[in-house]
Write a protein that holds these residues in place. Structure first.
Motif, PDB file in Angstrom:
ATOM      1  N   ASN A  17       0.836  -1.198   0.000  1.00 27.54           N
ATOM      2  CA  ASN A  17       0.000   0.000   0.000  1.00 27.54           C
ATOM      3  C   ASN A  17       0.877   1.257   0.000  1.00 27.54           C
ATOM      4  OD1 ASN A  17      -2.536  -1.350   0.158  1.00 27.54           O
ATOM      5  ND2 ASN A  17      -2.226  -1.666   2.355  1.00 27.54           N
ATOM      6  N   PHE A  18       0.693   2.097  -1.037  1.00 24.31           N
ATOM      7  CA  PHE A  18       1.376   3.384  -1.133  1.00 24.31           C
ATOM      8  C   PHE A  18       0.333   4.495  -1.248  1.00 24.31           C
ATOM      9  CE2 PHE A  18       5.164   1.089  -1.566  1.00 24.31           C
ATOM     10  CZ  PHE A  18       6.265   1.932  -1.726  1.00 24.31           C
ATOM     11  N   VAL A  19       0.653   5.661  -0.715  1.00 27.99           N
ATOM     12  CA  VAL A  19      -0.187   6.838  -0.908  1.00 27.99           C
ATOM     13  C   VAL A  19       0.205   7.506  -2.216  1.00 27.99           C
ATOM     14  CG1 VAL A  19      -0.801   9.123  -0.024  1.00 27.99           C
ATOM     15  CG2 VAL A  19      -0.514   7.211   1.566  1.00 27.99           C
ATOM     16  N   LEU A  20      -0.777   7.732  -3.081  1.00 26.00           N
ATOM     17  CA  LEU A  20      -0.542   8.454  -4.338  1.00 26.00           C
ATOM     18  C   LEU A  20      -0.619   9.942  -4.028  1.00 26.00           C
ATOM     19  CD1 LEU A  20      -0.113   8.233  -7.414  1.00 26.00           C
ATOM     20  CD2 LEU A  20      -2.597   8.264  -7.664  1.00 26.00           C
ATOM     21  N   ASP A  21       0.533  10.608  -4.098  1.00 24.58           N
ATOM     22  CA  ASP A  21       0.683  11.911  -3.463  1.00 24.58           C
ATOM     23  C   ASP A  21       1.308  12.920  -4.425  1.00 24.58           C
ATOM     24  OD1 ASP A  21       1.147  14.051  -1.815  1.00 24.58           O
ATOM     25  OD2 ASP A  21       2.384  12.977  -0.376  1.00 24.58           O
ATOM     26  N   THR A  22       0.502  13.871  -4.889  1.00 27.51           N
ATOM     27  CA  THR A  22       1.030  14.926  -5.747  1.00 27.51           C
ATOM     28  C   THR A  22       1.980  15.860  -5.001  1.00 27.51           C
ATOM     29  OG1 THR A  22      -0.944  16.251  -5.273  1.00 27.51           O
ATOM     30  CG2 THR A  22      -0.954  14.956  -7.311  1.00 27.51           C
ATOM     31  N   GLY A  23       2.013  15.767  -3.682  1.00 25.62           N
ATOM     32  CA  GLY A  23       2.852  16.657  -2.885  1.00 25.62           C
ATOM     33  C   GLY A  23       4.275  16.184  -2.707  1.00 25.62           C
TER      34      GLY A  23
END
Length: 400
Positions: A52-58
């Motif tokens: 599980n990874f967070v899809l993060d534009t930041g």
């Protein structure tokens, strides 16, 4: 909570690595989990997983928060970097350019990656599932990415594919591998200012306003002291209030709940000349969004969440899973003069049940929704403290 927005990586790679779909494939659809407004996707790392990874534009380069997924990792041979958050501490991490990553059928070899020696964020505890890292710029820069918050689904397409754009087009800027957008913010009656905002899918709040004309963004008269999120050294302090009016292109929102982090703290860690604030998942999820980094635009299409009013939590405390077993639900920071403080709840209390229902039957998402459900609603907490079981009644309160 400002999960991933609190991160600053003091390093750079000499190149970026694109993802590629195999053969002549041009697009793929992938289901994601929306947890506290964050997008969680399955990612294969070095042929193992999915994790599980967070899809993060930041974030720019990929970040691995749990180094156990990397076999035979010899840290002594990796270049050391400094990672800092919105607090006073800095911690060590390492960089690698020998990580192979796969999202759906899309693959990238030799992915520039920052590897933390420990999970300083405790993202797993705050989201209620095991999280292994964050992935951002390299994925978004490789495809036209359609984030369908209304369906918990992303569709990513190669740039020469025939993509049907829907909604309203808005320009974005890409600076330091992160997207920025201009919104109009009403300060007071009849006075609006343009605000340059980081679009941050890794932040669960609606919006955070940080700076205006080189100093702190004006804070509304009606506000409350609050813990705004996590940094590497603990909670970010500040205020929560409401922006009277905000517009993104032709889309308008009223009474938007906004965080106002302590300006002195964040200005030491973030170069605020690039931005006035941070636009998070609570607001972005009101749209289905198509990102095109290479041509620097997005399309916004309002969805079923667009009319849901903005609410701050009505209890004033953070809950998380313990970092050892991810089973025990613990109370973290408690806001000053909040319903939780008035009821006598304390940091480090363990929650055994709510309204005579075992805590095991609630997800953290369900607890979050409950805590902002209705003013004057009473909740009965079964608490374990000092080897005793006690009960506390908390009455929810609309504080802003």
């Amino acid at each position: 909570m400002l999960f991933c927005a609190a991160l600053v990586l003091h390093f750079s790679f000499g190149f970026t690595q694109d993802f590629h779909l195999p053969g002549k494939q041009q697009k793929q659809s992938l289901t994601f989990r929306n947890i506290k407004n964050l997008i969680v996707i399955p990612v294969m790392v070095n042929g193992k997983g999915p994790y599980n990874f967070v899809l993060d534009t930041g974030v720019g380069p990929m970040i691995i928060t749990d180094p156990s997924i990397i076999d035979s990792l010899n840290f002594s041979k990796l270049r050391k970097i400094v990672v800092s958050g919105l607090g006073v501490e800095t911690v060590e991490a390492f960089i690698s350019q020998n990580i192979h990553v796969q999202v759906g059928r899309a693959r990238a070899d030799y992915m520039p990656t920052a590897i933390l020696k420990e999970d300083f964020f405790n993202l797993s505890g705050h989201l209620g599932i095991k999280i292994y890292g964050l992935i951002g710029y390299n994925f978004f820069n490789s495809f036209i990415v359609d984030v369908k918050y209304s369906q918990n689904r992303i569709i990513f397409s190669v740039f020469d594919a025939k993509v049907k754009y829907k909604g309203s087009r808005m320009p974005i800027d890409i600076e330091n591998q992160k997207p920025y957008i201009i919104a109009q913010i009403e300060l007071k009656e009849g006075e609006t200012v343009p605000a340059r905002l980081l679009m941050d899918t890794g932040a669960s709040h609606a919006i955070s306003m940080e700076m205006l004309n080189g100093s702190a963004f004006p804070i509304p008269e009606k506000r409350i002291k609050a813990n705004l999120g996590m940094s590497l050294s603990g909670q970010i302090k500040g205020y929560v209030g409401r922006l009277k009016h905000l517009s993104l292109g032709r889309y308008e929102f009223k009474d938007v709940v906004s965080g106002f982090p302590d300006f002195e703290t964040i200005s030491e860690k973030i170069d605020l000349k690039f931005r006035n604030g941070n636009l998070g998942g609570e607001l972005m999820r009101k749209f289905d969004i198509q990102f095109n980094y290479r041509e620097k635009f997005i399309y916004l299409k309002p969805n079923s969440f667009s009319k849901v009013p903005f609410e701050h939590d009505m209890i004033g405390m953070v809950v998380y899973l313990d970092q050892n077993e991810f089973k025990r639900v613990m109370i973290g920071e408690i806001d000053e003069n909040s319903p939780a403080e008035k009821a006598g709840l304390c940091p480090n209390d363990e929650i055994l049940g709510v309204n005579f229902k075992s805590i095991e039957l609630y997800s953290l998402n369900e607890l979050t929704d409950m805590f902002k459900s209705k003013s004057d609603r009473s909740l009965i907490f079964e608490i374990y403290r000092d080897q005793k079981i006690i009960y506390k009644i908390v009455r929810l309160e609309k504080r802003i």
